[in-house]
Design a protein around this motif. Structure first.
Motif, PDB file in Angstrom:
ATOM      1  N   ALA A   1     151.818  65.010 -33.371  1.00 38.60           N
ATOM      2  CA  ALA A   1     152.721  64.584 -31.984  1.00 38.60           C
ATOM      3  C   ALA A   1     152.802  65.665 -31.054  1.00 38.60           C
ATOM      4  O   ALA A   1     153.150  66.780 -31.405  1.00 38.60           O
ATOM      5  CB  ALA A   1     153.905  63.929 -32.663  1.00 38.60           C
TER       6      ALA A   1
ATOM      7  N   ASP B   1     149.375  68.011 -25.568  1.00 42.46           N
ATOM      8  CA  ASP B   1     149.335  66.740 -25.037  1.00 42.46           C
ATOM      9  C   ASP B   1     148.798  65.863 -26.105  1.00 42.46           C
ATOM     10  O   ASP B   1     148.951  66.139 -27.462  1.00 42.46           O
ATOM     11  CB  ASP B   1     148.049  66.611 -23.968  1.00 42.46           C
ATOM     12  CG  ASP B   1     146.942  67.178 -24.116  1.00 42.46           C
ATOM     13  OD1 ASP B   1     146.482  67.073 -25.354  1.00 42.46           O
ATOM     14  OD2 ASP B   1     146.161  67.894 -23.257  1.00 42.46           O
ATOM     15  N   GLU B   2     148.478  64.610 -25.507  1.00 42.67           N
ATOM     16  CA  GLU B   2     148.223  63.691 -26.721  1.00 42.67           C
ATOM     17  C   GLU B   2     147.045  63.867 -27.349  1.00 42.67           C
ATOM     18  O   GLU B   2     146.803  63.473 -28.584  1.00 42.67           O
ATOM     19  CB  GLU B   2     148.008  62.098 -26.022  1.00 42.67           C
ATOM     20  CG  GLU B   2     149.263  61.649 -25.276  1.00 42.67           C
ATOM     21  CD  GLU B   2     150.297  61.322 -26.312  1.00 42.67           C
ATOM     22  OE1 GLU B   2     149.972  61.019 -27.483  1.00 42.67           O
ATOM     23  OE2 GLU B   2     151.602  61.452 -25.810  1.00 42.67           O
ATOM     24  N   GLN B   3     145.979  64.711 -26.822  1.00 41.21           N
ATOM     25  CA  GLN B   3     144.871  65.147 -27.601  1.00 41.21           C
ATOM     26  C   GLN B   3     145.418  66.332 -28.798  1.00 41.21           C
ATOM     27  O   GLN B   3     144.702  66.131 -29.820  1.00 41.21           O
ATOM     28  CB  GLN B   3     143.655  65.633 -26.751  1.00 41.21           C
ATOM     29  CG  GLN B   3     143.093  64.414 -26.008  1.00 41.21           C
ATOM     30  CD  GLN B   3     143.686  63.720 -24.903  1.00 41.21           C
ATOM     31  OE1 GLN B   3     144.613  64.414 -24.143  1.00 41.21           O
ATOM     32  NE2 GLN B   3     144.155  62.667 -24.859  1.00 41.21           N
TER      33      GLN B   3
END
Length: 292
Positions: free
Chosen positions: A235, A281-283
């Motif tokens: 996360a 970030d989301e990656q």
């Protein structure tokens, strides 16, 4: 004709003198700039260039701007630290004070009228007191980072040991931890136990963030600095938290102590290096350890 030779000689002498003077001044200014940059790296701001030249005035102005910004950052950091310390201490002390008062009232009442289980109340006070002691011990550890004992270390071996030490935790959480250096023979001068502690803390944080894969990379950049990248696909850290994660005792995890990243950054500063959050970030989320 002879007069022209004399004039030409004078002109050549003036030009050569001007060039030599310019080279001398430029070298002198370069040394001043290097001195200022070295002072900034060492956190020293107690200097001022005295000669009343435009270049010196510019350097003094840069120093004043950097020093003012540093003071503002320090003030903000202390304000945030005091806020966190106050929050943690009040959360622990308030229940102790409340329970102590309730137990005092209960103890003065006849046994048949007592509403509070004195044993349960004392156990709660004991637990809260232990939490407070643990908090103080964490603060003492943070305030007393030992001076690093530097020695030559092969990074491959160091990271391999860390991965082995955390393999059980990774296996239990279903996390794969891998190492991918740009070259196999990267050498660093560092305190083995302290750098291992940083890497272990970053791996544990990634596990707690729900990562399934932790990737450790290493490289030597164009400035001959050694960089260690620790990335995970857990996360992401929120933008608000990114500004506070290095503040002592700040944590977003119920089981977190809030000193891991702050202590790790102090260790790297003692190594004349840095620890930074370079991406989240989301990656992926990535921390970079830099040895200068």
């Amino acid at each position: 004709m002879q007069n022209w030779f004399i004039i030409l000689a004078i002109i050549m002498t003036v030009v050569i003198t001007a060039v030599i003077t310019a080279i001398y001044v430029r070298e002198k200014d370069r040394k001043k700039l290097e001195y200022m940059l070295d002072a900034f790296e060492d956190g020293e701001f107690n200097f001022k260039f005295q000669e009343n030249t435009r270049f010196n005035k510019t350097l003094n102005r840069i120093k004043w701007i950097v020093e003012r910004r540093r003071q503002q950052n320090e003030q903000e950091s202390w304000t945030k630290l005091i806020r966190v310390l106050t929050h943690e201490i009040m959360n622990t002390v308030s229940p102790i004070a409340s329970l102590s008062e309730a137990l005092s009232r209960s103890a003065s009442q006849p046994e048949e009228e007592r509403e509070m289980d004195i044993k349960a109340g004392l156990e709660t006070i004991s637990s809260s007191s232990k939490d407070l002691i643990h908090f103080v011990e964490s603060y003492r550890e943070l305030a007393g980072v030992a001076k690093p004992v530097l020695k030559a270390l092969m990074l491959n071996s160091l990271v391999g040991q860390v991965i082995e030490l955390t393999s059980e935790q990774c296996a239990e959480a279903g996390v794969e931890c891998t190492y991918h250096p740009d070259t196999d023979d990267i050498l660093i001068y560092a305190d083995e136990s302290q750098i291992s502690r940083i890497l272990i803390n970053l791996i544990k944080n990634a596990i707690q963030a729900g990562a399934s894969h932790i990737r450790i990379g290493a490289e030597i950049d164009s400035n001959e600095q050694t960089l260690i990248h620790v990335a995970n696909d857990g996360a992401p850290i929120t933008p608000e938290s990114q500004e506070q994660i290095f503040i002592p005792f700040f944590t977003t995890k119920p089981e977190g102590s809030g000193i891991g990243l702050s202590l790790s950054r102090q260790i790297m500063r003692a190594h004349n290096g840095t620890l930074e959050l370079t991406k989240s970030d989301e990656q992926s989320t990535e921390f970079t350890i830099t040895f200068k």
